[in-house]
Write an enzyme that holds these catalytic residues in place. Sequence first.
Site, mmCIF file in Angstrom:
data_model
loop_
_atom_site.group_PDB
_atom_site.id
_atom_site.type_symbol
_atom_site.label_atom_id
_atom_site.label_comp_id
_atom_site.label_asym_id
_atom_site.label_seq_id
_atom_site.Cartn_x
_atom_site.Cartn_y
_atom_site.Cartn_z
ATOM 1 C CE LYS A 59 -18.467 21.696 -0.265
ATOM 2 N NZ LYS A 59 -17.769 20.504 0.284
ATOM 3 C CG ASP A 78 -15.693 22.680 -3.296
ATOM 4 O OD1 ASP A 78 -15.620 21.624 -3.961
ATOM 5 O OD2 ASP A 78 -15.482 22.730 -2.072
ATOM 6 N N PRO A 105 -18.232 28.668 9.005
ATOM 7 C CG PRO A 105 -18.510 27.003 10.611
ATOM 8 C CD PRO A 105 -19.222 27.699 9.512
ATOM 9 C CD1 TRP A 106 -10.944 29.421 8.959
ATOM 10 C CD2 TRP A 106 -12.563 30.961 9.045
ATOM 11 N NE1 TRP A 106 -10.672 30.247 10.011
ATOM 12 C CE2 TRP A 106 -11.632 31.205 10.092
ATOM 13 C CE3 TRP A 106 -13.667 31.812 8.890
ATOM 14 C CZ2 TRP A 106 -11.789 32.268 10.978
ATOM 15 C CZ3 TRP A 106 -13.805 32.856 9.769
ATOM 16 C CH2 TRP A 106 -12.881 33.088 10.799
ATOM 17 N N GLY A 162 -17.397 24.731 2.047
ATOM 18 C CA GLY A 162 -17.317 25.567 0.858
ATOM 19 C C GLY A 162 -17.618 27.033 1.073
ATOM 20 N N GLY A 163 -17.442 27.542 2.287
ATOM 21 C CA GLY A 163 -17.782 28.932 2.544
ATOM 22 C C GLY A 163 -17.026 29.917 1.673
ATOM 23 N N GLY A 164 -15.708 29.752 1.570
ATOM 24 C CA GLY A 164 -14.912 30.649 0.747
ATOM 25 C C GLY A 164 -15.242 30.524 -0.724
ATOM 26 C CB SER A 165 -15.946 27.587 -2.874
ATOM 27 O OG SER A 165 -14.684 26.972 -2.730
ATOM 28 C CB ALA A 202 -16.122 23.832 7.996
#
Length: 292
Positions: free
Chosen positions: A12, A136, A94-95, A100-103, A97
């Site tokens: 996002k 998130d 990328p983390w 919200g990649g992990g979320s 960042a």
Amino acid sequence: MPALSDLRAPAKLNLFLHVTGRRPDGYHLLQSAFVLIDWADTLHIDTRTDGQLHRHDLGPALPADDLCLKAARLLQQESGCALGADIHIDKQVPWGAGMGGGSSDAATVLLALNQLWGLHRSGEQLEALALRLGADVPFFIRGQHAWVEGIGEQITPITLPADTLATPLAVLKPPVAVPTVAIFNNTCLKRDTPHAIVADFLAAPKRFGHNDLQGPATAYSDQVVQALEIMQDRFGNSRMTGSGSAVFSWVEPGLIEEHTSASDAVSSFSPTDVGLADPAWAGRLCRLLPGQ
């Protein structure tokens, strides 16, 4: 056993992010427009009969107990389900960042296991669990562009104008990972931005508001400053997403064409395009996902 493959977990961007206050318990109150983009992780999930939960990294190694496993464990505990899962993740977003990649991965796990384990939890029930994992995560359960308020739990779907949906965005992620806690604890963080209304945002989505977290992030790392300046010089606009460190720019018609040949116009963007040879920088040209 049942399995689900090629599950996309999109990142996002926060088109703006205002901090409007702070609750007595210390949580910050926000207003933001969250949009989904086509930069995504891919997950493959297999059901296990022994109740064990395992994650298998198909790309870069992730922390031993990441949000994916926490999401699976929370759903297992809350439902009393005796089944387990093998979670395979191809990490591309990328983390550190603010994307919200992990979320997004955690939300994808909740949605997938709800189906694979036959739990039949409603979207509202999954969102309540998601909020326990992170502010998130409920947004990604919804899977729609949204106006988000409170601590992340007040989610209102929005329909973006067609010209906004059609405009690509260049995203640039510096090597630094900005810790969210450091940004929110910064004494310079403005916490009293006046409340905005959706109609004003929708009248000018590309220019509306600002990101209150950007100032503390630039104070934390010169790399964020560098990214903002590079993107501003190249595209005429730049803004940080979330608590950073990624920065995005709207790529208006004609901007990329000035720097590329006609054959690859508006088809790509990478850090090398702006003179960044260090492979620790990440970037790409992104599209907003279609409105739901």
